[in-house]
Design a protein around this motif. Structure first.
Motif, PDB file in Angstrom:
ATOM      1  N   PRO A 141      -0.813   4.674   0.475  1.00  0.00           N
ATOM      2  CA  PRO A 141      -2.052   5.450   0.521  1.00  0.00           C
ATOM      3  C   PRO A 141      -1.816   6.937   0.254  1.00  0.00           C
ATOM      4  CG  PRO A 141      -1.698   4.187   2.564  1.00  0.00           C
ATOM      5  CD  PRO A 141      -0.415   4.166   1.799  1.00  0.00           C
ATOM      6  N   ALA A 190       0.838  -1.206   0.000  1.00  0.00           N
ATOM      7  CA  ALA A 190       0.000   0.000   0.000  1.00  0.00           C
ATOM      8  C   ALA A 190       0.867   1.248   0.000  1.00  0.00           C
ATOM      9  CB  ALA A 190      -0.895   0.017   1.237  1.00  0.00           C
ATOM     10  N   SER A 199      -7.128   5.245  -3.278  1.00  0.00           N
ATOM     11  CA  SER A 199      -7.491   5.572  -1.886  1.00  0.00           C
ATOM     12  C   SER A 199      -8.975   5.819  -1.708  1.00  0.00           C
ATOM     13  CB  SER A 199      -6.684   6.801  -1.420  1.00  0.00           C
ATOM     14  OG  SER A 199      -5.382   6.360  -1.042  1.00  0.00           O
ATOM     15  N   PHE A 212      -3.650   0.487  -3.219  1.00  0.00           N
ATOM     16  CA  PHE A 212      -3.598  -0.743  -2.415  1.00  0.00           C
ATOM     17  C   PHE A 212      -3.566  -1.873  -3.438  1.00  0.00           C
ATOM     18  CE2 PHE A 212      -4.517   0.943   1.820  1.00  0.00           C
ATOM     19  CZ  PHE A 212      -5.050   2.187   1.530  1.00  0.00           C
TER      20      PHE A 212
END
Ligand code: P6P
Length: 341
Positions: A267, A265, A300, A320
Motif C-alpha cells: 500500500p 499488497a 491505493s 493490491f
C-alpha cells in the motif's frame, strides 16, 4: 520408463510463440522475434544468477543506480544483458529499465514498432540471501507515427500487448500473457535449454486465506489498510485466520499468489505517499497477468491498476494484487471508509 510413458509432444516457448503468431492474421513476425530475444535474455540472466555466489558476483558493484539503491553487480549485468538482447532483436524502438534514469531509444532500430519496459532483476537486494528474484517485463506497440520517446510509454497498462515475468528459483519459471489472452507458465529445462509449457491457461483460485504484506510499515498505513490487515488475523468462516506469507521479492510473492491464490499488497502510506512499487515495470505487468488469470489489481485509491497512466517513467503506486474475492474485501473496506470510487 516404458516408451509409452514419455510425452513426445513437448510445447516449448518457441513453439508456443509460433502457434500464437498463426492466430494473428496481420502478424509480421516482429512480435515473435522480440519474444525470442526476451527468452534469450531470461536464459542469460538465469545463467549469471546461478553462478553469482560461485564467482562472487554478489558483492556490491560500488556504483548506485538512479534510485539510489545500492547496486549489486548482477543488477548491472542483468540490465546490460537485457538492453543488448532488445537492441540486437531489431524489433524494439524504445526501452525503459528500472536501472536507467532515462528511456533508451535505439537509433539502430528506426522502424521498430515496439516499446519494452522492464525491471531486469527485481528483488535484487535479496540476492545474497538466495531468495528468488525475477525479471518483470511489459510490451507496448508504438502508436502510428510515433518516433520513439518516453511519451510512447506513459500509457495505461490496458494498452500493453504482452506482459509477464521470469522468476529465477529452483528452476527459471516464465509466466507470460498477451492482450486479452490466457496466462501461460513455462519451466526452464536446463538440459534442453528450452522453456517448456508446464502451466497452460493459469486460472487463479477465486479466494484463498493467504495475505502478503510488509507489516513493518503498518505504523504509516491509513485506517482502511489497518482495518484490512486486522481482519486478516480474525477467525474466518472456517474459524481460522489467514496465513501470512511475505518474501520481500515481488516476483516470488506474486508467483506464489498467482499459483495458490490470496492477496499481495504494497500500500501507499505516510512514508511513501505514492507507494514503493513502480507502475510501468512492476505494477502494470503484474496487473495484466493477474487480471488475465481471473484475479484483480487496484491501487491505493481502489482504481483498476491497468487504467493508471504513470506521470513519469519511474512513477510509483500502491498496489493490491490477488484473487478476485480477496481484492473485493479490500475494496469493501475502503468503500466503508469513503475511500473508493
Ligand atoms: P520491502 C524489492 O526490493 C522490491 O522492489 C519488490 O521486489 C518487493 O516486493 C518490495 O521491494 C519489498 O519491499 O519494503 O517490503 O522490503
Amino acid at each position: 520408463v516404458g516408451a509409452e510413458k514419455i510425452n513426445t509432444d513437448i510445447i516449448t516457448l518457441t513453439r508456443f510463440l509460433t502457434e500464437e503468431q498463426t492466430k494473428v492474421k496481420e502478424a509480421t513476425g516482429d512480435f515473435t522475434l522480440l519474444c525470442h530475444a526476451l527468452q534469450f535474455s531470461f536464459k542469460s540472466i538465469a545463467y549469471y544468477i546461478r553462478r553469482a555466489t560461485l564467482i562472487n558476483l554478489t558483492g556490491l558493484a560500488g556504483s548506485s543506480n538512479t534510485t539510489g539503491d545500492d547496486q549489486k553487480k548482477l543488477d548491472v549485468i542483468g540490465n546490460d544483458l537485457f538492453i543488448s538482447a532488445m537492441k540486437s532483436s531489431g524489433r524494439v524502438r524504445v526501452l525503459v529499465s528500472e536501472e536507467e534514469e532515462e528511456c533508451i531509444v535505439f537509433d539502430e532500430n528506426p522502424n521498430a514498432r515496439y516499446a519494452v519496459v522492464c525491471d531486469p532483476i527485481d528483488g535484487s537486494s535479496n540476492l545474497d540471501a538466495g531468495v528468488s528474484v525475477g525479471t518483470i517485463f511489459g510490451i507496448f506497440k508504438l502508436q502510428e507515427g510515433a518516433k520513439g520517446s518516453k511519451e510512447d510509454l506513459l500509457r495505461p497498462g490496458t494498452e500493453l500487448v504482452a506482459a509477464g515475468f521470469t522468476m529465477y528459483g529452483a528452476s527459471a519459471q516464465l509466466v507470460i500473457t498477451m492482450k486479452g489472452g490466457s496466462v501461460n507458465g513455462f519451466t526452464m529445462d536446463n538440459a534442453l535449454g528450452e522453456f517448456i509449457l508446464t502451466h497452460p491457461d493459469m486460472q487463479m483460485p477465486k479466494q484463498r486465506a493467504i495475505y502478503s504484506v510488509n507489516e513493518g510499515n503498518s505504523l504509516w498505513w491509513d485506517e482502511p489498510v489497518k482495518e484490512w490487515c486486522a481482519m486478516m488475523k480474525e477467525p474466518q468462516k472456517d474459524g481460522k485466520p489467514y496465513s501470512a506469507r511475505y518474501i520481500g521479492s515481488m516476483v516470488a510473492d506474486a508467483y506464489r499468489t498467482l499459483l495458490y491464490g490470496g492477496i499481495f499488497a504494497y500500500p501507499a502510506d505516510k512514508k511513501s505517499p505514492k507507494g514503493k512499487l513502480r507502475i510501468l515495470y512492476e505494477c502494470a505487468p503484474m496487473a495484466m497477468v493477474f487480471e488475465n488469470a481471473g484475479g484483480q489489481a487496484v491501487n491505493s485509491r481502489m482504481e483498476r491498476m491497468l487504467s493508471i497512466v504513470p506521470e513519469h517513467i519511474h512513477d510509483r503506486s500502491g498496489i493490491f494484487l490477488g484473487s478476485y474475492d480477496e481484492v473485493e474485501k479490500v475494496k469493501d473496506i475502503h468503500k466503508k471508509h469513503g475511500k473508493a470510487p
